[in-house]
Design a protein around this motif. Structure first.
Motif, PDB file in Angstrom:
ATOM      1  N   VAL A  46     -47.356  -7.958   0.296  1.00  0.00           N
ATOM      2  CA  VAL A  46     -48.174  -8.827   0.651  1.00  0.00           C
ATOM      3  C   VAL A  46     -48.189 -10.023  -0.253  1.00  0.00           C
ATOM      4  N   LEU A  47     -47.232 -10.149  -1.336  1.00  0.00           N
ATOM      5  CA  LEU A  47     -47.196 -11.148  -2.062  1.00  0.00           C
ATOM      6  C   LEU A  47     -47.054 -12.647  -1.345  1.00  0.00           C
ATOM      7  N   PHE A  48     -46.287 -12.817  -0.240  1.00  0.00           N
ATOM      8  CA  PHE A  48     -46.307 -13.892   0.377  1.00  0.00           C
ATOM      9  C   PHE A  48     -47.476 -14.106   1.526  1.00  0.00           C
ATOM     10  N   ARG A  49     -48.292 -13.237   1.610  1.00  0.00           N
ATOM     11  CA  ARG A  49     -49.290 -13.164   2.426  1.00  0.00           C
ATOM     12  C   ARG A  49     -50.769 -14.071   1.723  1.00  0.00           C
ATOM     13  N   THR A  50     -50.595 -13.909   0.487  1.00  0.00           N
ATOM     14  CA  THR A  50     -51.612 -14.539  -0.262  1.00  0.00           C
ATOM     15  C   THR A  50     -51.407 -16.285  -0.397  1.00  0.00           C
ATOM     16  N   LYS A  51     -52.520 -16.943  -0.855  1.00  0.00           N
ATOM     17  CA  LYS A  51     -52.417 -18.543  -1.173  1.00  0.00           C
ATOM     18  C   LYS A  51     -51.720 -18.709  -2.715  1.00  0.00           C
ATOM     19  N   GLY A  52     -50.874 -18.286  -3.044  1.00  0.00           N
ATOM     20  CA  GLY A  52     -50.143 -18.221  -4.231  1.00  0.00           C
ATOM     21  C   GLY A  52     -50.807 -17.535  -5.416  1.00  0.00           C
ATOM     22  N   CYS A  53     -51.773 -16.346  -4.944  1.00  0.00           N
ATOM     23  CA  CYS A  53     -52.501 -15.503  -6.068  1.00  0.00           C
ATOM     24  C   CYS A  53     -51.866 -14.004  -5.831  1.00  0.00           C
ATOM     25  N   GLY A  91     -45.738  -6.356   8.233  1.00  0.00           N
ATOM     26  CA  GLY A  91     -44.387  -6.915   7.363  1.00  0.00           C
ATOM     27  C   GLY A  91     -44.032  -8.145   7.974  1.00  0.00           C
ATOM     28  N   ALA A  92     -44.302  -8.435   9.130  1.00  0.00           N
ATOM     29  CA  ALA A  92     -43.590  -9.794   9.758  1.00  0.00           C
ATOM     30  C   ALA A  92     -44.096 -11.193   9.112  1.00  0.00           C
ATOM     31  N   PRO A  93     -45.205 -11.205   8.890  1.00  0.00           N
ATOM     32  CA  PRO A  93     -45.689 -12.787   8.181  1.00  0.00           C
ATOM     33  C   PRO A  93     -45.034 -12.965   6.900  1.00  0.00           C
ATOM     34  N   ALA A  94     -45.193 -11.719   6.055  1.00  0.00           N
ATOM     35  CA  ALA A  94     -44.496 -12.119   4.993  1.00  0.00           C
ATOM     36  C   ALA A  94     -42.910 -12.209   4.703  1.00  0.00           C
ATOM     37  N   LEU A  95     -42.295 -11.669   5.609  1.00  0.00           N
ATOM     38  CA  LEU A  95     -40.991 -11.766   5.842  1.00  0.00           C
ATOM     39  C   LEU A  95     -40.380 -12.888   6.383  1.00  0.00           C
ATOM     40  N   VAL A  96     -41.227 -13.394   7.310  1.00  0.00           N
ATOM     41  CA  VAL A  96     -40.931 -14.858   7.727  1.00  0.00           C
ATOM     42  C   VAL A  96     -40.992 -15.880   6.536  1.00  0.00           C
ATOM     43  N   ARG A  97     -41.885 -15.787   5.741  1.00  0.00           N
ATOM     44  CA  ARG A  97     -42.249 -16.825   4.753  1.00  0.00           C
ATOM     45  C   ARG A  97     -41.036 -16.488   3.615  1.00  0.00           C
ATOM     46  N   GLN A  98     -40.595 -15.213   3.556  1.00  0.00           N
ATOM     47  CA  GLN A  98     -39.324 -14.912   2.478  1.00  0.00           C
ATOM     48  C   GLN A  98     -38.213 -15.642   3.092  1.00  0.00           C
ATOM     49  N   THR A  99     -37.876 -15.503   4.439  1.00  0.00           N
ATOM     50  CA  THR A  99     -36.605 -15.911   4.896  1.00  0.00           C
ATOM     51  C   THR A  99     -36.817 -17.409   4.848  1.00  0.00           C
ATOM     52  N   TYR A 100     -37.942 -17.980   5.168  1.00  0.00           N
ATOM     53  CA  TYR A 100     -37.996 -19.550   5.048  1.00  0.00           C
ATOM     54  C   TYR A 100     -37.527 -19.912   3.830  1.00  0.00           C
ATOM     55  N   ALA A 242     -44.392 -20.687  -0.214  1.00  0.00           N
ATOM     56  CA  ALA A 242     -44.150 -20.037   1.162  1.00  0.00           C
ATOM     57  C   ALA A 242     -45.436 -19.813   1.672  1.00  0.00           C
ATOM     58  N   SER A 243     -46.472 -20.045   1.001  1.00  0.00           N
ATOM     59  CA  SER A 243     -47.764 -19.788   1.577  1.00  0.00           C
ATOM     60  C   SER A 243     -48.181 -21.277   2.169  1.00  0.00           C
ATOM     61  N   THR A 244     -47.760 -22.470   1.670  1.00  0.00           N
ATOM     62  CA  THR A 244     -48.213 -23.760   2.156  1.00  0.00           C
ATOM     63  C   THR A 244     -47.551 -24.078   3.664  1.00  0.00           C
ATOM     64  N   GLU A 245     -46.653 -23.331   3.965  1.00  0.00           N
ATOM     65  CA  GLU A 245     -45.941 -23.683   5.494  1.00  0.00           C
ATOM     66  C   GLU A 245     -46.673 -22.819   6.590  1.00  0.00           C
TER      67      GLU A 245
END
Length: 341
Positions: A46-53, A91-100, A242-245
């Motif tokens: 859930v690291l990339f699901r948060t707003k930088g926290c 897992g999909a939302p976080a994985l999309v941000r990581q792959t971006y 990753a969270s701003t996009e």
């Protein structure tokens, strides 16, 4: 303060590997605790699901409720489709941000994650029994996103709009300037928070090789952005970028049905190709000769033969001779009779 904590702080400040935090069971590096392996907590996903926290690791997971107080749906076993949908939504939302962050392309990131989940649905019994299903999908998505064949696609040749913030654009350009193996290692270790052995295993490299890639990637980022020399600051900036996009993933049923449709298409194509190959082989066996026929040799020019001369016009003498011969043959002298013996 324990010895490992002081050493981990010095490693973070100097840009070296913080093995006390990331790899507590790796006996080949310093800062080994010698304790039993720790289970990967939820913060990795859930690291990339948060707003930088970043979410902190809890000391112990809460105990599950008693069976008598559970909902009937929780006690019943999930079907494969329900389990896949739950894994995708988790897992999909976080994985999309990581792959971006790995590719710098929004559509390619979404396509890579969807393709990875489609492959996971095709191999669902294997993925369902895996100790880390999200890691299985993440490794597949990263491999698909970093495939060199994408450079030949027309969509890949067109540039995408960069992030709105100047700092985000600079950080993304620095990440994309790194070689793909170093970029992936930096993302997994400092972005996702995997341990060094896990990062090495996912990138299919040895642990010293992964450590060397990580250190060189950190040095390249620190040369361009000195304020990100601290791994903690780099970790925070990666999560913020990753969270701003605004990156969205498709719905689970859409991905699942798309994978089934793709599997049926490939199955039909394989059947058609096999049938065409069998028909071609049968036709070849039917029309092929059963014995050897020597080939006709090529013709050769014959030398030494005189050339034919076309007859020309007859002269007066030749005309007179022809007329005389014709007359004698018609009214010539009597035939000579041989004398009796």
């Amino acid at each position: 303060m324990p010895p490992g904590a002081e050493q981990g702080q010095r490693g973070s400040a100097s840009g070296r590997l913080d093995h006390a935090r990331h790899a507590p069971n790796d006996t080949r590096f310093r800062g080994v605790t010698g304790k039993a392996p720790l289970c990967r907590s939820i913060y990795v996903y859930v690291l990339f699901r948060t707003k930088g926290c970043p979410v902190k690791r809890s000391a112990a997971p809460p105990p599950p409720p008693p069976a008598a107080h559970r909902h009937p749906r929780e006690t019943a076993a999930l079907t494969p489709a329900q389990a896949f949908d739950a894994l995708y939504e988790f897992g999909a939302p976080a994985l999309v941000r990581q792959t971006y962050l790995l590719t710098g392309r929004r559509e390619l990131a979404r396509e890579s994650v969807e393709r990875a989940f489609q492959l996971a649905w095709e191999h669902w019994p294997e993925v369902a029994r895996d100790r880390d299903p999200v890691g299985w999908v993440r490794a597949t998505a990263h491999e698909y996103a970093l495939s060199p064949w994408h450079r030949f696609r027309r969509r890949h040749r067109q540039p995408e709009p960069p992030p709105a913030e100047p700092g985000d654009r600079t950080l993304l350009n620095v990440l994309l300037s790194l070689p793909p193996p170093r970029r992936r290692t930096l993302l997994l270790y400092d972005g996702v928070g995997l341990g060094l052995p896990e990062t090495a295993a996912e990138t299919e490299a040895s642990t010293p090789t992964a450590a060397g890639r990580l250190l060189r990637a950190r040095e390249a980022v620190a040369d361009r952005l000195p304020e990100l020399g601290d791994p903690q600051a780099l970790h925070r900036r990666l999560a913020e970028l990753a969270s701003t996009e605004r990156l969205r993933a498709s719905r689970p049923p859409t991905v699942r049905t798309g994978g089934e449709r793709r599997a049926r298409l490939w199955t039909r194509a394989a059947i058609a190709f096999t049938a065409a190959l069998i028909g071609t082989t049968a036709l070849t066996l039917r029309t092929a000769p059963t014995h050897y026929e020597p080939s006709v040799p090529s013709g050769q020019a014959v030398r030494g033969v005189p050339t034919r001369v076309a007859p020309g016009a007859l002269s007066d003498r030749e005309l007179e001779l022809r007329r005389k011969l014709r007359d004698q043959l018609q009214d010539g002298p009597e035939r000579l009779v041989p004398r009796p013996g």
